[in-house]
Design a protein around this motif. Structure first.
Motif, PDB file in Angstrom:
ATOM      1  N   ASN A   7       0.759  -1.007   0.549  1.00 55.13           N
ATOM      2  CA  ASN A   7       0.276   0.245  -0.207  1.00 55.13           C
ATOM      3  C   ASN A   7       1.346   1.109   0.512  1.00 55.13           C
ATOM      4  O   ASN A   7       1.466   0.850   1.092  1.00 55.13           O
ATOM      5  N   ALA A   8       0.555   2.219  -0.974  1.00 53.51           N
ATOM      6  CA  ALA A   8       2.129   3.409  -0.740  1.00 53.51           C
ATOM      7  C   ALA A   8       1.267   4.465  -0.532  1.00 53.51           C
ATOM      8  O   ALA A   8       1.988   5.167  -0.155  1.00 53.51           O
ATOM      9  N   ASN A   9      -0.374   4.348   0.272  1.00 48.11           N
ATOM     10  CA  ASN A   9      -0.779   4.982   0.861  1.00 48.11           C
ATOM     11  C   ASN A   9      -0.592   6.874   0.021  1.00 48.11           C
ATOM     12  O   ASN A   9      -0.006   7.874   0.714  1.00 48.11           O
ATOM     13  N   ALA A  10      -0.386   7.054  -1.177  1.00 45.75           N
ATOM     14  CA  ALA A  10      -0.612   8.245  -2.204  1.00 45.75           C
ATOM     15  C   ALA A  10      -2.068   8.304  -2.679  1.00 45.75           C
ATOM     16  O   ALA A  10      -3.210   7.244  -2.931  1.00 45.75           O
ATOM     17  N   ILE A  31      -1.078   8.288   9.569  1.00 45.10           N
ATOM     18  CA  ILE A  31       0.410   7.827   9.815  1.00 45.10           C
ATOM     19  C   ILE A  31       0.801   8.193  11.087  1.00 45.10           C
ATOM     20  O   ILE A  31       0.919   7.864  12.049  1.00 45.10           O
ATOM     21  N   ASN A  32       0.196   9.761  12.007  1.00 41.20           N
ATOM     22  CA  ASN A  32      -0.154  10.058  13.090  1.00 41.20           C
ATOM     23  C   ASN A  32      -0.802   8.798  14.256  1.00 41.20           C
ATOM     24  O   ASN A  32      -0.096   9.098  15.124  1.00 41.20           O
ATOM     25  N   ASN A  92      -4.986   4.262  -2.262  1.00 39.10           N
ATOM     26  CA  ASN A  92      -6.087   2.752  -1.577  1.00 39.10           C
ATOM     27  C   ASN A  92      -5.579   2.818  -0.208  1.00 39.10           C
ATOM     28  O   ASN A  92      -4.808   4.091   0.249  1.00 39.10           O
ATOM     29  N   PRO A  93      -7.017   3.524   1.170  1.00 40.24           N
ATOM     30  CA  PRO A  93      -6.572   4.238   2.178  1.00 40.24           C
ATOM     31  C   PRO A  93      -5.548   3.352   2.934  1.00 40.24           C
ATOM     32  O   PRO A  93      -5.306   1.658   2.300  1.00 40.24           O
ATOM     33  N   LEU A  94      -5.268   3.849   3.665  1.00 43.57           N
ATOM     34  CA  LEU A  94      -3.639   3.026   4.669  1.00 43.57           C
ATOM     35  C   LEU A  94      -4.377   1.857   6.097  1.00 43.57           C
ATOM     36  O   LEU A  94      -5.582   2.255   6.428  1.00 43.57           O
ATOM     37  N   ILE A 108      -1.923  -3.040  10.338  1.00 43.43           N
ATOM     38  CA  ILE A 108      -0.376  -2.308  10.545  1.00 43.43           C
ATOM     39  C   ILE A 108      -0.202  -1.684  12.086  1.00 43.43           C
ATOM     40  O   ILE A 108       0.857  -1.998  12.949  1.00 43.43           O
ATOM     41  N   VAL A 109      -0.637  -1.217  12.524  1.00 40.98           N
ATOM     42  CA  VAL A 109      -0.768  -0.496  14.331  1.00 40.98           C
ATOM     43  C   VAL A 109      -0.190  -2.859  14.668  1.00 40.98           C
ATOM     44  O   VAL A 109       0.376  -2.710  15.240  1.00 40.98           O
TER      45      VAL A 109
END
Length: 393
Positions: A80-83, A93-94, A117-119, A124-125
């Motif tokens: 996932n590019a978070n772009a 990210i925060n 695509n949404p992160l 991830i957490v």
């Protein structure tokens, strides 16, 4: 005087650096997809980013920090590019960093994968919470950051100085497609314990990028996430500017060549050497045009020494050139020289033989000046289309 020695291993060999990669559920089949780099002391950091106008959220997040900030943590996810995710991409990210149970200072995030695509914050957490910050598993990290890469990409050197002191420098990277001069679809993390002054970090990155990452092409596309990070914890207390600049160049060159050789199905890694151009800029322009040309790339795939495509691409780049001064050769096999065609059956066979190698160079002597530049590229074949047609699946 100094000595630069290649060493086997990963960035975790450098004093004070730790890393690992895990499966967090972003990729299928339990493939590794989330990694970290941690330093037990704060690091100076410098970066260079993509020239794509639509920079991804991780790049924007980095640029929100104060100038000359220090960090101790880099989080890297693949898939996932978070772009093109707007303000929400930065907020995500925060959220990730605020949810981790570690003492982090100005943490950096880096992402690669599908754009728009949404992160997947929860995955991830939950994955990052299992990190062991004392882990030293560079092999896992190198695999976790891969997307279409056929293999992991690492480089390590030890630099021994005349006074008996020494420092190490190493890198881990990913990159195989969307590779174009002006960086590439690549993430590259360079770690060192050299006592590098902050101003030298920026100068060294900028200088060495011109002949390494900014000189390679797989397909002519520039991504939204391209990142080169340089981290130094200065633990060695050793430094020599000339030695550091050269060692960094070697690391960056290693990474660039591994990316070209891995060009999503590529079988040929090719140096395009333009010699005796009227200006440095024109040498660079012509060499990059050759490394980007789809007609040249497909000829390489077919192992066809079609030097007409080489000449045509140079002319189309609109640099200063003259067919009566031009010399084209495949390695040392001359096929065109100053208006004369050297392409009988015997010479064509010799040139075709060169193209059967995995690595070779195409030399174009323009004969109109004294400036040189070498760009690097690869062939383009069926596998590239197959990979990118199915990229999101």
């Amino acid at each position: 005087m100094f000595t630069i020695l290649p060493i086997k291993g990963y960035i975790d060999q450098i004093d004070g650096f730790f890393c690992d990669g895990i499966h967090a559920g972003l990729k299928a089949n339990n493939a590794l997809d989330l990694g970290f780099i941690y330093s037990d002391t704060l690091c100076d950091v410098e970066a260079i980013f993509t020239e794509n106008k639509f920079q991804a959220a991780p790049l924007k997040h980095y640029l929100m920090y104060e100038k000359d900030f220090k960090t101790n943590f880099v989080l890297i996810n693949s898939k996932n590019a978070n772009a093109l995710t707007g303000k929400k991409g930065i907020e995500n990210i925060n959220t990730v960093f605020a949810s981790l149970p570690f003492e982090l200072t100005n943490p950096i995030m880096s992402s690669t994968g599908v754009i728009a695509n949404p992160l997947p914050v929860e995955k991830i957490v939950n994955g990052a919470k299992t990190f062991n910050l004392s882990a030293k598993n560079g092999e896992n990290l190198s695999k976790a950051i891969m997307t279409t890469d056929a293999y992991s990409k690492t480089s390590m050197y030890e630099v021994k100085l005349e006074d008996g002191s020494s420092f190490k420098i190493g890198s881990v990277a990913k990159g195989a497609g969307m590779i174009n001069p002006n960086l590439a679809t690549m993430l590259c993390f360079i770690c060192t314990d050299a006592a590098v002054p902050k101003e030298d970090m920026k100068e060294a990155l900028k200088l060495n990028s011109q002949t390494t990452f900014n000189a390679i092409s797989v397909d002519g596309d520039t991504s939204t996430n391209d990142t080169v990070l340089l981290l130094t914890n200065k633990k060695s207390n050793a430094y020599n500017k000339e030695a550091f600049f050269e060692a960094l160049r070697m690391v960056m060159h290693d990474m660039a060549m591994l990316m070209v050789a891995d060009g999503e199905g590529a079988k040929k890694a090719v140096a395009f050497e333009v010699k005796n151009a009227a200006t440095y800029e024109e040498a660079q322009k012509a060499a990059k045009a050759l490394s980007n040309s789809l007609l040249v790339k497909t000829a390489l795939f077919g192992e066809d020494p079609n030097f007409g495509r080489i000449a045509s691409t140079i002319g189309a780049s609109r640099i200063t050139c003259d067919e009566d001064k031009l010399i084209i050769s495949y390695n040392d096999v001359i096929v065109y020289k100053e208006g004369e065609i050297f392409f009988d059956k015997e010479q064509e066979a010799k040139a075709a033989s060169v193209l059967q190698n995995d690595k070779f160079k195409i030399v174009c002597d323009l004969g109109v000046g004294t400036y040189n530049f070498t760009a690097y590229g690869c062939d383009l074949g069926y596998k590239y289309v197959e990979i990118n047609a199915d990229y999101r699946t």
